[in-house]
Design a protein around this motif. Sequence first.
Motif, short mmCIF file in Angstrom:
data_model
loop_
_atom_site.label_atom_id
_atom_site.label_comp_id
_atom_site.label_asym_id
_atom_site.label_seq_id
_atom_site.Cartn_x
_atom_site.Cartn_y
_atom_site.Cartn_z
N ASN A 1 16.81 -24.17 -67.08
CA ASN A 1 18.15 -23.96 -67.65
C ASN A 1 19.07 -25.14 -67.30
N GLN A 2 19.03 -25.56 -66.03
CA GLN A 2 19.88 -26.68 -65.62
C GLN A 2 19.57 -27.95 -66.40
N CYS B 1 20.58 -17.95 -58.01
CA CYS B 1 19.43 -18.74 -57.55
C CYS B 1 19.17 -19.87 -58.54
N ARG B 2 18.96 -21.08 -58.03
CA ARG B 2 18.65 -22.26 -58.87
C ARG B 2 19.68 -22.48 -59.97
N GLY C 1 15.40 -21.15 -63.66
CA GLY C 1 16.73 -21.65 -63.31
C GLY C 1 16.81 -23.16 -63.41
N ARG C 2 15.75 -23.84 -62.93
CA ARG C 2 15.76 -25.31 -63.00
C ARG C 2 15.66 -25.79 -64.45
N ILE D 1 16.26 -10.62 -62.43
CA ILE D 1 14.91 -10.67 -63.00
C ILE D 1 14.63 -9.33 -63.72
N SER E 1 23.71 -22.31 -64.86
CA SER E 1 22.85 -23.33 -65.48
C SER E 1 23.27 -24.74 -65.09
N GLY E 2 23.65 -24.91 -63.83
CA GLY E 2 23.97 -26.23 -63.31
C GLY E 2 25.41 -26.67 -63.51
N ARG F 1 11.84 -17.11 -61.43
CA ARG F 1 13.29 -17.34 -61.53
C ARG F 1 13.68 -18.72 -61.02
N ASP F 2 12.91 -19.26 -60.07
CA ASP F 2 13.16 -20.65 -59.63
C ASP F 2 12.92 -21.62 -60.78
#
Lengths: 173, 173, 173
Positions: C151-152, A11-12, C148-149, B133, A166-167, C144-145
């Motif tokens: 981290n990116q 996710c993401r 995650g973003r 999570i 991580s993208g 987690r959204d």
Amino acid sequence: MNPVIYISGGCRSGKSRYAETRANEFAAPRAYIATAEIFDEEMRERVRLHREQRGNAFHTVEAPVRLAEALRSLPAATNVALVDCLTVWLGNLMHHRGEDFSEDCQEIHALLKLLQDPPCSIILVSNELGMGIVPENALARRFRDVAGRLNQRVAAVASEAYVTVSGIPLQLK
Amino acid sequence: MNPVIYISGGCRSGKSRYAETRANEFAAPRAYIATAEIFDEEMRERVRLHREQRGNAFHTVEAPVRLAEALRSLPAATNVALVDCLTVWLGNLMHHRGEDFSEDCQEIHALLKLLQDPPCSIILVSNELGMGIVPENALARRFRDVAGRLNQRVAAVASEAYVTVSGIPLQLK
Amino acid sequence: MNPVIYISGGCRSGKSRYAETRANEFAAPRAYIATAEIFDEEMRERVRLHREQRGNAFHTVEAPVRLAEALRSLPAATNVALVDCLTVWLGNLMHHRGEDFSEDCQEIHALLKLLQDPPCSIILVSNELGMGIVPENALARRFRDVAGRLNQRVAAVASEAYVTVSGIPLQLK
């Protein structure tokens, strides 16, 4: 033969963005196959925003269940189709078929057959669901089993496969 | 020295299949060390099916708790042993020892010692549990902590290590 | 320019240990930026043990919320700063800001800006949270959204990026 590019990730993790980057490397016309069903206004708005972000570089087709048919019915000139995503499609398919669902059902069979001789270049986004603790919910356990096996079958026929973290895409094959 | 091959991965990521592929690269006789305890008929049937799929290419040994002893007691001619899997074994061990469990207990110590001078080639399957999570359940949190540390200790002594994603092994070392 | 090294991984995957190994490759003085808030005696004891393990090779700074400020306020001679970890920091920040939190808030903006021209070498530890089944809890889904973003965004500006699996770092870039 037309390439089949499989892109999984958490996710993401940037999997859809990487998929769009790869799709934009192909010449137009490009198709975007959305598998999400729109249930409410919040979702309609999210989909509208996503579509706006992609601009008119993609022709959008909705295929919540009949994915292989949607891919077969694209205009003949279509150069690349981005399917986002397999996991949502699988959830729709299981819901749609109910008791009648099996991993050898016609819809899955038709997709795997199509990917062996794709009508255009195909990029498929999927989700990694199996690296957490075993879910307490039996339906969640079953879904991650079925989704994991579908991922394996699609990745096996893909010409390239990646997992994004991580993208950043890590090449699997 | 005999190789120790560590193969981790999420649920339904193809880790057991990859482990069997690797085990089949070694000449017979081959041992399959099953760590799952059989509690009911459904499980007995699944185990029977798995055994049937492996055919008679493997001699099966059950070792729910005393894993190092099972590995030490294999016939001397055994060329390779496939342990499937460490995570289930750890769960059994924690349940078996109860309050008395520690990460320095005799069973874990004996396994790590054996892997430093293995009596035959050894392939170990394990599970990635820590990429979701944080679980709300305290026991689940503890289990993923202990399992994660065991994975690190086993991977550290392995001569090769992999993580499978969507059926494809990524080499870690 | 000073390197920025991003290290992600699941729970108990060896990310902090790898981060310390990398930090120790830099000459002293070294800073350890702890983002965890200490709530109780058990945690105080764990933090004390960790600090003892690191020895006096690191100068420890606590920065539960104002991370960029803490990094900017390090003694000028500091050669490397190890931030452990981004995910806990993000949780603190969301809790601290409450309704007022946004992914474009000043604290996140300041961190990303600092990482583009870091005052010393910086090593950042983060967590992979998105590879399990979708959480039933809406707050967990949102976290987690957002994580995650983040981290990116951090991995995108890093000069090196890794994900640890079973104690072994896989290079992402």
